[in-house]
Scaffold this active site. Structure first.
Site, PDB file in Angstrom:
ATOM      1  N   ASP A 342      -4.924   6.802 -14.474  1.00  0.00           N
ATOM      2  CA  ASP A 342      -4.458   7.180 -13.494  1.00  0.00           C
ATOM      3  C   ASP A 342      -3.924   9.073 -13.482  1.00  0.00           C
ATOM      4  O   ASP A 342      -5.356   9.649 -14.408  1.00  0.00           O
ATOM      5  CB  ASP A 342      -2.368   6.847 -13.773  1.00  0.00           C
ATOM      6  CG  ASP A 342      -2.628   5.562 -14.253  1.00  0.00           C
ATOM      7  OD1 ASP A 342      -2.057   4.789 -13.403  1.00  0.00           O
ATOM      8  OD2 ASP A 342      -1.709   4.860 -15.041  1.00  0.00           O
ATOM      9  N   ASP A 366      -6.210   4.391 -10.372  1.00  0.00           N
ATOM     10  CA  ASP A 366      -5.213   3.855 -10.878  1.00  0.00           C
ATOM     11  C   ASP A 366      -4.319   3.941  -9.991  1.00  0.00           C
ATOM     12  O   ASP A 366      -4.430   4.277  -8.654  1.00  0.00           O
ATOM     13  CB  ASP A 366      -5.076   3.092 -11.845  1.00  0.00           C
ATOM     14  CG  ASP A 366      -3.907   1.724 -12.128  1.00  0.00           C
ATOM     15  OD1 ASP A 366      -4.160   1.356 -11.509  1.00  0.00           O
ATOM     16  OD2 ASP A 366      -3.122   1.773 -13.227  1.00  0.00           O
ATOM     17  N   ASP A 367      -3.044   4.404 -10.172  1.00  0.00           N
ATOM     18  CA  ASP A 367      -2.446   5.586  -9.493  1.00  0.00           C
ATOM     19  C   ASP A 367      -1.968   7.064  -9.836  1.00  0.00           C
ATOM     20  O   ASP A 367      -2.740   7.061 -11.016  1.00  0.00           O
ATOM     21  CB  ASP A 367      -0.576   4.950 -10.333  1.00  0.00           C
ATOM     22  CG  ASP A 367      -0.575   3.390 -10.557  1.00  0.00           C
ATOM     23  OD1 ASP A 367      -0.877   3.206  -8.574  1.00  0.00           O
ATOM     24  OD2 ASP A 367      -0.457   2.948 -11.242  1.00  0.00           O
ATOM     25  N   ASP A 370       2.315   7.037 -13.640  1.00  0.00           N
ATOM     26  CA  ASP A 370       2.555   5.837 -14.334  1.00  0.00           C
ATOM     27  C   ASP A 370       3.994   6.312 -15.266  1.00  0.00           C
ATOM     28  O   ASP A 370       3.402   6.347 -15.930  1.00  0.00           O
ATOM     29  CB  ASP A 370       1.004   5.374 -14.564  1.00  0.00           C
ATOM     30  CG  ASP A 370       1.895   3.525 -14.802  1.00  0.00           C
ATOM     31  OD1 ASP A 370       2.971   3.489 -15.082  1.00  0.00           O
ATOM     32  OD2 ASP A 370       0.542   2.937 -15.379  1.00  0.00           O
ATOM     33  N   LYS A 411       4.832   5.377  -9.465  1.00  0.00           N
ATOM     34  CA  LYS A 411       4.643   3.577 -10.355  1.00  0.00           C
ATOM     35  C   LYS A 411       5.793   3.663 -11.143  1.00  0.00           C
ATOM     36  O   LYS A 411       5.074   4.868 -12.067  1.00  0.00           O
ATOM     37  CB  LYS A 411       3.636   3.216 -10.262  1.00  0.00           C
ATOM     38  CG  LYS A 411       3.652   1.872 -10.906  1.00  0.00           C
ATOM     39  CD  LYS A 411       2.336   1.010 -11.347  1.00  0.00           C
ATOM     40  CE  LYS A 411       1.959   1.284 -12.395  1.00  0.00           C
ATOM     41  NZ  LYS A 411       0.812   0.843 -12.808  1.00  0.00           N
TER      42      LYS A 411
END
Length: 533
Positions: A342, A366-367, A370, A411
């Site tokens: 992330d 990914d994010d 997180d 997230k």
């Protein structure tokens, strides 16, 4: 910051270290901003042709220069201050022959480098080199020294010195570090030492200045537990004013034991560093009451900047707490599995009071953020994210996507564990899945004055819980998606997407732009208009 040709969908403007709405401020770009200069876009010069034949380029094409000595690609680069600039040159070389190049700044040779074969013309790589620049406009020319000429050149990312108004170094009480320093040196400006030696020697409340340039490491650099500053005088690890130190860990293999910079102490201030290509996290913070500001974490093989406990034996009462991450950028972090790296993370084992302010996360595999929790370790402390930006996460700058990634902007939970985070005045733009998602956090989060645009599943995704939503805006212009779902307390001050845009969306169309002002505040623009939330 502004670019001659902006990052895809992005140009940058400006925004203090105190909480507040996003507002435009005057001032030069702050430390740790990156400007992209496309090779095909004027005033860049391509001694050859601009092509689109080979895929994988960014912008509207790439420079295929003539195969000849001196057939150059040239960029006009703006620098807020004199000092050392880091050039990240994206290129493709489909031959097996290495192509040698001089780097000229203002017509004078400043460096030399080589471009190895990339295996195919559709395979792009990045070469990093540092050069001196003057304040103002600089011509930077890639000048091939053999008849093979240059590789195909897509763009140059430039980390320029900033002259951000930092107080000049003191004449005493500081240690100085440089890429060519030695462990036994005195640590003065004229006899600089190494970073590891300076960390071991610095007194609480002292300052370590890193001179500009690239520091090559094969093992983790640790500020150990117990090497603390004080509440009234933090120990400082900072870029020398106007210079850009790059901590490069490319010699590490991908492994959870191969982090870049570990901060296990408390009451430190880390400012103005670039940390790249670590085998795991770029910066990992296990201490408390630290300030991490104006840093860039990029191309690391796990999350760029992560907070978490020092060891599996660390009691919950000693999990990292009250850390401020401010005016930091994290981008293009990617692990080989594509599901862990992330931009920023405060997850699994973090205490209370951690804050992200004026932070920008983009193009991570990914994010963007997180805040994951799991039953094995239980709830984390509430995190505040404010005045921040998350965009294009789930897709790297080179276009790479990994289906394993969650690809959200923010997230905010995991495994049905309640944590009452605060998210305010922040923006999610064209991330790969959701913009803002509760991610199985059924707590009572405070979600206010946020903006979410063109995230392909939901701009706001809350399936359960008692979160409170106020004055949030959700817009769709070019990416279709599902209606927002906001279980909790959502009143009429919100304009969520339910098939049509609300009235406020008229202010938020157009290309995204962002940058930092001299005091570290973030400004975001959409269609050239400053966003105020």
């Amino acid at each position: 910051m502004t670019s001659r040709a902006a990052r895809p969908l992005v140009t940058l403007a400006s925004a203090g270290l105190l909480a507040g709405s996003l507002v435009a401020l005057s001032g030069t770009s702050a430390q740790a901003a990156t400007t992209r200069y496309q090779a095909e876009t004027s005033p860049a010069v391509c001694t050859g042709v601009v092509e689109t034949e080979w895929s994988g380029y960014t912008g509207s094409g790439y420079c295929n220069s003539t195969n000849a000595t001196g057939a150059y690609a040239q960029f006009t680069v703006d620098s807020p201050a004199a000092g050392t600039a880091t050039l990240s040159i994206r290129y493709a070389n489909g031959t097996t022959a290495t192509r040698a190049t001089d780097i000229l700044v203002g017509g004078t040779k400043a460096a030399s480098t080589t471009f190895a074969g990339t295996g195919a013309w559709t395979t792009w790589a990045t070469k990093t080199v540092t050069v001196p620049v003057s304040a103002g406009s600089n011509t930077i020319r890639l000048n091939p020294t053999t008849s093979d000429g240059l590789p195909n050149v897509d763009y140059v990312d430039v980390d320029a010195p900033t002259g951000d108004g930092t107080t000049p170094p003191p004449t005493s009480g500081a240690l100085y570090v440089s890429p060519n320093g030695s462990d036994g040196a005195a640590g003065t400006e004229s006899a600089p030492t190494t970073l590891t030696s300076a960390i071991s020697r610095i007194a609480a409340g002292g300052t370590i200045y890193l001179r500009g340039g690239t520091y090559a490491y094969s093992s983790t650099v640790t500020i150990p537990e117990g090497k603390n500053g004080t509440s009234s005088a933090r120990t400082t690890l900072a870029a020398y004013p106007g210079e850009k130190p790059v901590l490069n860990f490319s010699a590490q293999s991908e492994s959870s034991s191969n982090r870049g910079l570990q901060l296990f102490a408390s009451y430190w201030r880390v400012s103005g560093l670039v940390v790249e290509r670590a085998g795991d996290n770029g910066i990992y913070v296990g201490g408390s009451n630290n300030v991490i500001e104006r840093t860039v974490t990029r191309y690391n093989r796990d999350t760029g900047l992560q907070l978490g406990r020092i060891a599996s034996t660390t009691p919950q009462s000693q999990w990292p707490a009250n850390n401020l991450i401010v005016s930091a950028e994290s981008h293009d972090n990617a692990d080989s599995d594509g599901e862990d790296a992330d931009g920023f993370a405060a997850k699994l084992t973090t205490g209370s009071g951690n804050v992200f302010r004026y932070a920008v996360s983009h193009n991570n595999i990914d994010d963007g953020w997180d805040l994951y929790t799991k039953t094995d370790t239980g709830p984390i402390g509430p995190v505040t994210i404010e005045d921040s930006l998350s965009y294009n996460n789930g897709t790297l700058s080179n276009g790479t996507v990994n289906a394993n990634g969650d690809r959200n902007g923010y997230k905010l939970g995991g495994e049905d564990i309640k944590v009452n985070h605060i998210v305010k005045r922040s923006i999610a733009y064209k991330n790969g899945k959701h913009g803002f998602t509760y991610n199985s956090n059924p707590g009572s989060m405070a979600v206010s004055n946020n903006l979410s645009i063109d995230n392909p599943q939901r701009n706001f995704a809350w399936d359960e819980g008692t979160s409170v939503f106020r004055s949030n805006t959700s817009c769709r212009f070019s990416v279709s998606g599902s209606n927002d779902k906001t279980v909790g307390d959502a009143d009429s001050t919100n304009q969520f997407w339910t098939g049509t845009n609300g009235s406020r969306c008229a202010n938020y169309s157009g290309a995204l732009g962002w940058s930092y002002a001299s005091d570290g505040k973030l400004v975001v623009t959409l269609g050239g208009r400053t966003v105020s939330l």
